[in-house]
Design an enzyme around this catalytic site. Sequence first.
Site, PDB file in Angstrom:
ATOM      1  N   ASP A   9      -0.015  -0.622  -4.943  1.00 47.17           N
ATOM      2  CA  ASP A   9      -1.253  -0.086  -5.491  1.00 47.17           C
ATOM      3  C   ASP A   9      -1.107   1.350  -5.971  1.00 47.17           C
ATOM      4  O   ASP A   9      -1.832   1.797  -6.860  1.00 47.17           O
ATOM      5  CB  ASP A   9      -2.398  -0.191  -4.470  1.00 47.17           C
ATOM      6  CG  ASP A   9      -2.228   0.735  -3.272  1.00 47.17           C
ATOM      7  OD1 ASP A   9      -1.088   1.133  -2.980  1.00 47.17           O
ATOM      8  OD2 ASP A   9      -3.239   1.052  -2.618  1.00 47.17           O
ATOM      9  N   ASN A  10      -0.190   2.099  -5.372  1.00 47.49           N
ATOM     10  CA  ASN A  10      -0.037   3.513  -5.708  1.00 47.49           C
ATOM     11  C   ASN A  10       1.393   3.969  -5.509  1.00 47.49           C
ATOM     12  O   ASN A  10       2.209   3.252  -4.938  1.00 47.49           O
ATOM     13  CB  ASN A  10      -0.945   4.384  -4.807  1.00 47.49           C
ATOM     14  CG  ASN A  10      -2.413   4.117  -5.012  1.00 47.49           C
ATOM     15  OD1 ASN A  10      -3.132   3.801  -4.073  1.00 47.49           O
ATOM     16  ND2 ASN A  10      -2.868   4.234  -6.234  1.00 47.49           N
TER      17      ASN A  10
ATOM     18  N   LYS B 254      -6.255  -5.404   3.074  1.00 48.18           N
ATOM     19  CA  LYS B 254      -7.073  -4.208   2.851  1.00 48.18           C
ATOM     20  C   LYS B 254      -7.917  -4.392   1.592  1.00 48.18           C
ATOM     21  O   LYS B 254      -7.386  -4.614   0.509  1.00 48.18           O
ATOM     22  CB  LYS B 254      -6.160  -2.992   2.711  1.00 48.18           C
ATOM     23  CG  LYS B 254      -6.875  -1.721   2.266  1.00 48.18           C
ATOM     24  CD  LYS B 254      -5.886  -0.584   2.145  1.00 48.18           C
ATOM     25  CE  LYS B 254      -6.514   0.615   1.473  1.00 48.18           C
ATOM     26  NZ  LYS B 254      -5.595   1.760   1.386  1.00 48.18           N
TER      27      LYS B 254
ATOM     28  N   HIS C  75       0.986   2.444   4.158  1.00 49.70           N
ATOM     29  CA  HIS C  75      -0.017   3.502   4.252  1.00 49.70           C
ATOM     30  C   HIS C  75       0.088   4.251   5.586  1.00 49.70           C
ATOM     31  O   HIS C  75       0.338   3.650   6.619  1.00 49.70           O
ATOM     32  CB  HIS C  75      -1.417   2.894   4.115  1.00 49.70           C
ATOM     33  CG  HIS C  75      -2.496   3.893   3.840  1.00 49.70           C
ATOM     34  ND1 HIS C  75      -2.954   4.789   4.788  1.00 49.70           N
ATOM     35  CD2 HIS C  75      -3.214   4.141   2.717  1.00 49.70           C
ATOM     36  CE1 HIS C  75      -3.905   5.537   4.271  1.00 49.70           C
ATOM     37  NE2 HIS C  75      -4.088   5.167   3.007  1.00 49.70           N
TER      38      HIS C  75
ATOM     39  N   HIS D   8     -11.153  -2.221   0.530  1.00 48.89           N
ATOM     40  CA  HIS D   8     -11.434  -0.869   0.020  1.00 48.89           C
ATOM     41  C   HIS D   8     -12.293  -0.871  -1.245  1.00 48.89           C
ATOM     42  O   HIS D   8     -12.233   0.068  -2.042  1.00 48.89           O
ATOM     43  CB  HIS D   8     -10.136  -0.089  -0.218  1.00 48.89           C
ATOM     44  CG  HIS D   8     -10.242   1.341   0.231  1.00 48.89           C
ATOM     45  ND1 HIS D   8      -9.157   2.197   0.264  1.00 48.89           N
ATOM     46  CD2 HIS D   8     -11.300   2.066   0.665  1.00 48.89           C
ATOM     47  CE1 HIS D   8      -9.541   3.386   0.697  1.00 48.89           C
ATOM     48  NE2 HIS D   8     -10.839   3.334   0.951  1.00 48.89           N
TER      49      HIS D   8
ATOM     50  N   CYS E 113      -6.078   4.549  -3.891  1.00 47.06           N
ATOM     51  CA  CYS E 113      -6.315   3.158  -3.492  1.00 47.06           C
ATOM     52  C   CYS E 113      -7.520   2.517  -4.175  1.00 47.06           C
ATOM     53  O   CYS E 113      -7.413   1.438  -4.757  1.00 47.06           O
ATOM     54  CB  CYS E 113      -6.492   3.086  -1.984  1.00 47.06           C
ATOM     55  SG  CYS E 113      -5.041   3.605  -1.045  1.00 47.06           S
TER      56      CYS E 113
ATOM     57  N   ASP F  89       0.842  -1.196   0.000  1.00 52.41           N
ATOM     58  CA  ASP F  89       0.000   0.000   0.000  1.00 52.41           C
ATOM     59  C   ASP F  89       0.880   1.250   0.000  1.00 52.41           C
ATOM     60  O   ASP F  89       1.606   1.510   0.963  1.00 52.41           O
ATOM     61  CB  ASP F  89      -0.910  -0.010   1.236  1.00 52.41           C
ATOM     62  CG  ASP F  89      -2.112   0.907   1.098  1.00 52.41           C
ATOM     63  OD1 ASP F  89      -2.125   1.728   0.175  1.00 52.41           O
ATOM     64  OD2 ASP F  89      -3.035   0.787   1.919  1.00 52.41           O
TER      65      ASP F  89
END
Length: 449
Positions: free
Chosen positions: A265-266, A111, A213, A113, A58, A16
């Site tokens: 993811d980012n 996670k 995160h 989301h 996300c 994350d």
Amino acid sequence: MSRDPSQPNIVLILADNLGWGELGCYGGGVLRGAATPHIDRLATEGLLLHNFNVESDCVPTRSALMTGRHPIRTGCRQSVPPGFPQGLTPWERTLAEELKRVGYHTAHHGKWHLGDIPGRYPSDRGFDEWYGIPRTTDETQFTTSPGYTPEVAELPYIMQGKAGTPSTNVVVYDLEQRRGIDETLVRKSKDWLSRVASTGQPFFLYHPLVHLHFPTLPHRDFAGKTGQGDFADSMVEMDSRVGELLTAIDELGLRENTVVIFASDNGPEFREPYRGTAGPWTGTYHTAMEGSLRVPFIVRWPGRVPQNVTSNELVHVTDVFTTLLHVAGTAPPADRPIDGINQLPFFLNPTTEKSPRDGFLFYIKKELVAIKWRDWKLHFIWSPAVNQSKGKLESPYLFNVVRDPKEESNVMSFNTWVLQPMLRLRAEFMRSLAGDPAPRDELKEDWDL
């Protein structure tokens, strides 16, 4: 365990907000105060991509990963606070649902989301079981924030569930639980792997980590380990947790017929004191800079994907959906536009094959912000840093991201020819968007937060 090479096991580990420049195998590691030996070793055992691209934050990335469709189609365009509509509509088909349809055991530990109401939890969307958080980690700060009470904003929970039964709360997700959650998630995944290894059926384990995160807080066992603060300690913990999963795969005799993917993811965190780095690229997530688009990606498949290869070929997060379905011997749904392209031939022969992808459109919320095509990036809205947007540009900026990785020299005046293939790509996408049969979800609205 699956011994059928036409249906290998699949383990997808998603970090994350792990920036391109954090890991040792991407030029970080000890230079960032945190060695990452387990992930670095994984990189030598397979294919490492330098040009793997994701969405702006996300929820958009995770929806694209699970459906093979850009979030502008699915409505999962941004993260929203608890209590507001969010998640994938029942009409969308997830990677887990498609793999389960062809005989895979499925589990999600981490996670999600992509839905926080009944009908949208992981166990409602193709996963046999799940354990983790339905939304995100900044909510762990709620219970220590001035003025917060559960009466005005709902408490965040770690949850669990199994297919066919309601998901339930396990424990309030506070700052202390945040420190320990990745340890718990790995324990859950290891237990599940030990249970499915002897079934003879293939499996899909989706393990979306919580690190890095914000608030980026390490487990107590890792606190102070690097001497470089919480962020570096958390990187060391993240690497160790990945190492635990890889060791479990080996000890259960699953390695040879298991595809392992590690990705982010980012792009990196932008909030102090947890700010990350994208290495040579500019920007963080929530922007359209290369530092937002490009993130780590490693794939290992012993005997199929060659070892110790790196590539700068263009790959997009939607491609993971389509590619993994082809790995499992099936194909994406044919009743809707699928943006993901099958990258399996390229993954199997990265030194001789090229990626079949030329480019993609990049949205933030509902705005088309940029187009990336081959070595070029066209910005319609200029926002080099979060909350520093200059709005729509009268004349778009054009950068060559090979010659100018930090996107500092606008070369539009000398390369107007690039507009032809880029705008053609946009026109083709807009036509497919207009014809997309996806029904409007009555819960979906535009939350311009």
